[in-house]
Every structure is written in C-alpha cells, then in structure tokens.
Design a protein around this motif. Structure first.
Motif, PDB file in Angstrom:
ATOM      1  N   SER A  87      21.826  57.304  26.136  1.00  0.00           N
ATOM      2  CA  SER A  87      21.934  57.855  24.847  1.00  0.00           C
ATOM      3  C   SER A  87      20.798  56.503  24.228  1.00  0.00           C
ATOM      4  CB  SER A  87      23.212  57.008  24.332  1.00  0.00           C
ATOM      5  OG  SER A  87      24.746  57.858  25.006  1.00  0.00           O
ATOM      6  N   ALA A 107      26.631  55.907  18.866  1.00  0.00           N
ATOM      7  CA  ALA A 107      25.976  56.551  19.918  1.00  0.00           C
ATOM      8  C   ALA A 107      25.639  58.006  20.130  1.00  0.00           C
ATOM      9  CB  ALA A 107      26.045  55.646  21.206  1.00  0.00           C
ATOM     10  N   THR A 108      24.248  59.353  21.039  1.00  0.00           N
ATOM     11  CA  THR A 108      23.997  60.416  20.714  1.00  0.00           C
ATOM     12  C   THR A 108      25.109  60.472  22.376  1.00  0.00           C
ATOM     13  OG1 THR A 108      22.307  59.896  22.094  1.00  0.00           O
ATOM     14  CG2 THR A 108      21.865  60.612  19.599  1.00  0.00           C
ATOM     15  N   SER A 109      25.231  61.763  22.571  1.00  0.00           N
ATOM     16  CA  SER A 109      26.131  62.090  23.713  1.00  0.00           C
ATOM     17  C   SER A 109      24.863  62.382  25.350  1.00  0.00           C
ATOM     18  CB  SER A 109      26.802  63.061  23.247  1.00  0.00           C
ATOM     19  OG  SER A 109      27.246  63.487  25.014  1.00  0.00           O
ATOM     20  N   THR A 110      25.867  62.094  26.254  1.00  0.00           N
ATOM     21  CA  THR A 110      24.907  62.363  27.790  1.00  0.00           C
ATOM     22  C   THR A 110      25.002  63.788  28.243  1.00  0.00           C
ATOM     23  OG1 THR A 110      26.084  60.981  28.932  1.00  0.00           O
ATOM     24  CG2 THR A 110      24.068  60.050  28.202  1.00  0.00           C
ATOM     25  N   GLU A 145      22.796  66.473  23.477  1.00  0.00           N
ATOM     26  CA  GLU A 145      22.280  64.990  23.149  1.00  0.00           C
ATOM     27  C   GLU A 145      22.347  65.379  21.493  1.00  0.00           C
ATOM     28  OE1 GLU A 145      21.548  68.292  24.793  1.00  0.00           O
ATOM     29  OE2 GLU A 145      20.892  67.556  26.808  1.00  0.00           O
ATOM     30  N   GLU A 205      25.661  62.993  17.361  1.00  0.00           N
ATOM     31  CA  GLU A 205      25.828  61.060  17.038  1.00  0.00           C
ATOM     32  C   GLU A 205      27.469  61.485  17.010  1.00  0.00           C
ATOM     33  OE1 GLU A 205      22.719  58.131  15.459  1.00  0.00           O
ATOM     34  OE2 GLU A 205      23.971  59.305  14.563  1.00  0.00           O
ATOM     35  N   VAL A 207      30.442  54.345  17.712  1.00  0.00           N
ATOM     36  CA  VAL A 207      31.522  54.231  18.620  1.00  0.00           C
ATOM     37  C   VAL A 207      31.773  52.654  19.231  1.00  0.00           C
ATOM     38  CG1 VAL A 207      30.131  55.503  20.376  1.00  0.00           C
ATOM     39  CG2 VAL A 207      29.087  53.283  20.122  1.00  0.00           C
ATOM     40  N   ASP A 227      32.457  53.339  25.105  1.00  0.00           N
ATOM     41  CA  ASP A 227      33.255  55.109  25.246  1.00  0.00           C
ATOM     42  C   ASP A 227      33.691  54.962  26.763  1.00  0.00           C
ATOM     43  OD1 ASP A 227      34.265  57.283  24.764  1.00  0.00           O
ATOM     44  OD2 ASP A 227      32.054  58.225  25.157  1.00  0.00           O
ATOM     45  N   ARG A 277      28.757  58.374  25.744  1.00  0.00           N
ATOM     46  CA  ARG A 277      28.141  58.076  24.512  1.00  0.00           C
ATOM     47  C   ARG A 277      28.044  56.913  25.986  1.00  0.00           C
ATOM     48  NH1 ARG A 277      27.962  61.569  20.207  1.00  0.00           N
ATOM     49  NH2 ARG A 277      29.935  62.500  20.324  1.00  0.00           N
TER      50      ARG A 277
END
Length: 523
Positions: free
Chosen positions: A102, A230-233, A238, A241, A244, A322, A327
């Motif tokens: 992330s 945080a961005t998602s994986t 992706e 955001e 978190v 998370d 994230r």
C-alpha cells in the motif's frame, strides 16, 4: 649522361574518386559487421522481450538468498559480456516475488527524526600482524584471527557471552597458533569455543513523544502524526484511499520501500543513505507492508535499541492496522512466488564492461544475513492471470517469515560472524531444490518501450548506411570508367557545353609534352 626518368605506368588517380569508393566500401563492411553483432546484442534480445510474456507493470522482489560459488557456476544472475560464458564473479540471487504493498500517507506530523544502523563490514577491519615483534603486545577485545593475522571485532560489534574457554596463547611467542576467535587481554589470548552473539553498534531510537515508526531498510523514521491513510491492495481498488489509523489506536509501525516528506507542496525522497529536511508535515511511504499496532506501554521510554525494537515489532504482527488485510497488509498475503531466481535482464548479462555486475550484487544481493535489512526493489515477472489474483488477501499464511531487520549477530567459533537468515522459506531448504521448476524467473530490468526504441535505432542506422553505400558503389560501376591510360574518370561529370569528359589541364599538358618528346626522338 644522367639516368633517364621512366614514364609512370599507372598515372596518378583522382583522389576524390578513390576516396569516395574507399569510404563506401568501408561503410558497407562496417554495416555488415554491425548487423551481425547487433543480431546477438539487440535483435535476438528484443525478440525475446516481445515474446517473454512479462507483465510491464513491476512487482516487488525481496532477496532471500545470495550465493557466490567459487567454482561450478551453473548459472549467474549477472554476467559480464554476453558473447562469452560467465567467468569470474558468479552471483546467484534468489528472491521472493510479491504484489506491491500500500501507499501510506501520514498527515499532521511533527517532531520527525531518522535513525540509521548501516550494516557492519568485518572485511573493512584492519588486520594486525601478530607475527611482527610486539605488534599484539597491547591488544584487547574479541579478535578473529587467521595464522597470526587478527581483526578486532570489538571495534564494530558489541559481543555477548564472548568468554574464552579454551587454551590461552601468548600472541608474542605462539602467534602462528592464533586461528579462530579469541578473547585477548594484552598479549594473552584465550580461544573462544562456545557460540556467542554480537550486536552492531547502533544509535538508540527515540520512543518519547512519537506514535509512528516507519522502517525503511536499516533506517527507522519516527514522528508524531495526527492520522494515517492507506490505499488498498485489492485488485482494481489500488486508488481507493481510506483512513486506517488515529493516535488513540496505538503506535503505528510499518515497513516501506521508500519514504518521502513534503512541506508546502514540495516533496523530497528519503533513502537509507541520503538525508533530508525534518520540517515536513506529511510523510508518504510506498510499497508499505506489515502494518501493525503496538501498545505504547510495550515500548521502553525514552528510547530503545534496535534489537528490542525489532523484537517488539515481530511480536505485534498479529495485531494488524487493518484487520481485513486490504491496507498495509502482511507480506505473507501478497506472495506470488516464495523462491525464484533473479536475473539482471532477459539475457542474464550486460555488455558495458564497467563492473556493472558488482554494482548489481551490491544493490540487489543483500539477503538479510547478519540480521540486516534484505534488498527490496521493483522486478518483473510473468503476467498473472485473473484466477491467480483472486483470493490473495485471504490466503492462509504460509511459512515465509517476513521480518527483515534485526541487529543480533550469531557467531560461532568455527565460522565468521554471520547469523541465521530469518527471511527463508520453510521447505525445501537447499537452493537447488528451492529454485522454480516452471522455467519462469524474475528480472530486475525490463522496458518494452526502451527495447523498441533501441531496436529501431539499431536496425535503421546500419541498414541505412549499408543501402546508401551500396547504391553509391553501384553508381560508381556505371559512372566511373578506366581509360586507355589506366586512369579512372567519371563519365557522369560533363562540362556544361560539351559532351566530353572533363580533363585536367595539367594532364593535357603532360600529354603534349610526351608527344613533343616522341617527335624529337624520331628526328
């Protein structure tokens, strides 16, 4: 009577014609040689790149094991000069391939600082020659000796339980018996037989007034921040955001590949070897994994050493930032291939002859031994099918341990100061059996756009020179004639009023002189 000058059998040729023919012939030959060489250096590699099936979007690789066999180099991650078999340096780098982590953004940060603990280099220690009289008469500390040549490990390591339990040797008299590890006091050295451990000398990490700790290689970035995003994986999300973390959640710890700080719209990247301004208010980390929360009371105040910090980080990995793992997830959830060979490019070699493989080994070959951070970098791998992408985050944990950094160094009396590499696959245990069996490898360099550009240039330039020179030579066969006097003349070079070839005045004068001389001989 003087010696008569004989007339030249072959007259002097026009240098412009000779020079043009020679240049065209040379260009044709060099173009053909270039095309043959570029077939191996550019054309075939480009063809392999176009049909390789590699994903143009890089993944992330982390070095798991690096070998340097002294003999029997069956394969090498990088070889100098692609036209010959790899000889000399034979780096064999095996890596773990995973998806990218992330992007972590921390806002409202203050009291930022950075603490680095670079790897110690025992090879750089000065070795004392105890075979010289009184050279080791006043030494003290833990020494690593070989045939009377000793290096003081106490200069870079703090060794624990390194107490001599073997025979005592006088370094001034029996210096040739100094082989192995010794605890020395002046000239009396006692051999160390039992295993012991050593820590690198590292500065302490401040824990007072901080709630964020970001690991980056052998560097720890600390700060007090207000919030974290945080961005998602997950596939296709992706750019999603979300928040978190907040300060009341505990101390946030994560491991990122790069760390940047920004203030007033300007951003400056941070590396483990380059400094940066500490006045930023936003911290951004890329490829962040292993996000975890640590209760504030679990960290000693006001500072902690690296060993204790890594131990606390390892113990808190079961408390992710998370819980869903989307994230700043655990590195285990992102693994694609836990153990695979790494090559510098599709050919596994370079043609620069500038020691590029040694630099590649230095930047990509750190495998975590001596409990330092393993190398982590973008790499290229085969395209992953949609079926393989589904459920990555919800996979059961495998047995790959992902902690990268620690400062404890295990040392035995029978080996140099090394430690067990903690980032190792569970099974199998030998590099030969761990290597991928599907014929797919990871590559550090792969750029289809650059490959296409180099292919166009490498094909167009020598081909154009060859065609132009060949056409010029063909024109010479039609437009250049050799006269009865053995001189080459350009038949295409006509005067503006007549149709006869252009003749040089001095040549006609010379011909008239020869006719006059012939007439006088007849008289």
């Amino acid at each position: 009577m003087g010696r008569k000058n004989k007339a030249r059998l072959v007259p002097e040729q026009d240098r412009r014609i000779l020079g043009g023919i020679c240049i065209c012939q040379l260009t044709v030959v060099l173009s053909i040689v270039s095309l043959v060489y570029l077939t191996v250096a550019v054309y075939l590699p480009s063809h392999r790149a176009f049909i390789s099936g590699l994903d143009p979007v890089p993944f992330t690789c982390k070095t798991i094991y690096t070998g340097l066999p002294a003999s029997s180099c069956s394969w090498a991650s990088c070889g100098e000069w692609c036209l010959t078999k790899t000889s000399g340096l034979c780096p064999q780098i095996n890596v773990m391939v995973r998806r990218n982590g992330s992007t972590l953004r921390l806002e409202g940060c203050r009291t930022e600082s950075r603490v680095s603990c670079p790897p110690a280099n025992p090879a750089a220690l000065r070795r004392i020659n105890c075979n010289v009289d009184e050279a080791c008469g006043a030494i003290s500390g833990v020494f690593n000796c070989s045939l009377g040549h000793c290096a003081n490990m106490s200069e870079i390591y703090q060794c624990h339980n390194a107490t001599g339990d073997g025979p005592t040797i006088d370094s001034d008299k029996d210096n040739m018996k100094l082989n192995g590890f010794f605890e020395c006091h002046k000239s009396r050295c006692t051999k160390i037989r039992r295993p012991f451990s050593c820590d690198r000398y590292c500065p302490r990490v401040t824990t007072q007034g901080v709630n964020v700790m970001i690991m980056h290689g052998d560097t720890v970035h600390t700060a007090w921040c207000k919030r974290a995003f945080a961005t998602s994986t997950d596939e296709g999300e992706e750019d999603d955001e979300a928040k978190v973390w907040e300060p009341q959640d505990g101390v946030l710890m994560a491991n990122c590949q790069t760390v940047m700080r920004s203030e007033g719209g300007s951003t400056e990247a941070s590396t483990s070897t380059a400094g940066y301004s500490t006045g930023g208010t936003t911290i951004t980390g890329t490829d962040c994994v292993n996000g975890t929360l640590i209760p504030p009371d679990k960290l000693p105040k006001p500072s902690v050493n690296f060993t204790t910090l890594w131990a606390a980080y390892d113990a808190s990995l079961d408390n992710p930032v998370d819980p869903e793992g989307a994230r700043v997830p655990s590195e285990n959830f992102l693994v694609i291939n836990p153990y695979i060979r790494l090559y510098i490019n599709l050919e596994g070699c370079v043609n620069t002859l500038r020691g590029e493989c040694l630099q590649f080994l230095d930047t990509h070959g750190r495998d975590g031994r001596n409990q330092t951070a393993a190398s982590r970098y973008p790499c290229f791998y085969r395209t992953i099918t949609p079926e393989e992408r589904i459920g990555w985050r919800r996979r059961p944990k495998n047995n790959v341990t992902t902690t990268e950094e620690s400062t404890t160094l295990g040392v035995t009396s029978a080996s140099p100061p090394t430690s067990t590499v903690r980032t190792t696959p569970a099974a199998p245990t030998t590099p030969a059996t761990l290597a991928s069996s599907d014929g797919k490898y990871a590559y550090a360099r792969f750029d289809l756009a650059q490959t296409q550009k180099e292919l166009v240039i490498a094909a167009a330039v020598p081909s154009a020179l060859f065609v132009v020179s060949a056409v010029a030579l063909l024109a010479c066969t039609r437009g250049v004639r050799v006269g009865d006097d053995a001189k080459m003349r350009c038949t295409l070079c006509r005067t503006g009023s007549g149709s006869s070839p252009v003749h040089e005045p001095e040549e006609e004068g010379a011909g008239a002189g020869r006719r006059g001389a012939a007439g006088r001989r007849q008289q």
